[in-house]
Write an enzyme that holds these catalytic residues in place. Structure first.
Site: not given
Ligand SMILES: [Zn+2]
Length: 212
Positions: A73, A92, A94, A119, A159
């Site tokens: 990624e 990133h 999951h 916030y 994802h």
């Molecule tokens: Zn991912």
């Protein structure tokens, strides 16, 4: 941030995110922008057990320079950096609640999370949900780059979540806040909700495009 600080910072951020239960298995990746490239967590690595020397160094144009092979990624990270010149770090994940929201049908793909707290509005702003594409796919990186031109945080359908920060600490707290917003959204789905009033949303919402 120099390369040494970036490597140690990614290790520390990975431990923190793991301790918060936000990166099951070998999911998720973290990167920091350097002058000539990006330091990014390796493919198939547990974010809670990273070692500074193992982190991958990738040039601005995507050439693997050193360390373990980069996360597949990493192309998405590079696309987001290109779109946001002020972004210094990207996380990133999951994480469960963001993934759950990204799997809902009927989601507003341009504004996936309602304005439930001040916030969230101040730290994250508007969060789009990008159409599904396999992890590492070129079209996912292209879509993320396009969304990043006007968004700091985003969901990837079925994802996970992505957040680009103006520092590594900003990227970590931003994605924590995004996950918290997803959790609140799911918890409140069966209740009548009173969101932040629209005039206050406009006042509080972080600009779509600023330094990062
Ligand atoms: Zn991912």
């Amino acid at each position: 941030m120099n390369e040494y600080e970036a490597r140690q910072g990614i290790v520390d951020a990975g431990r923190l995110l793991h301790s918060l239960g936000l990166c099951p298995g070998t999911s998720g990746n973290i990167s920091v922008r350097l002058a000539g490239g990006v330091v990014v967590s390796p493919t198939n690595s547990r974010l809670g057990r990273l070692e500074p020397a193992d982190l991958a160094l990738v040039s601005t144009d995507g050439v693997h320079i050193g360390g373990e092979p980069p996360s597949k990624e990493a192309t998405l990270h590079r696309a987001v950096y290109r779109a946001r010149p002020g972004a210094q770090a990207i996380v990133h994940l999951h994480a469960t609640d963001s993934v759950a929201v990204s799997c809902l049908s009927g989601l507003d793909e341009h504004d996936a999370l309602p304005p439930l707290t001040a916030y969230f509005l101040m730290r994250v702003g508007t969060v789009p949900c990008l159409p599904f594409a396999p992890p590492g796919a070129a079209e996912l990186a292209v879509a993320a780059g396009a969304a990043a031109e006007s968004h700091r945080g985003m969901l990837l359908a079925n994802h996970g979540s992505v957040f680009a920060g103006d520092s590594l600490a900003d990227a970590v707290t931003g994605i924590e806040e995004l996950e918290e917003a997803a959790r609140l959204f799911l918890r409140l789905r069966d209740y009548p909700v009173r969101p932040v009033p629209p005039d206050q949303v406009e006042r509080l919402r972080r600009p779509a495009r600023d330094a990062t």
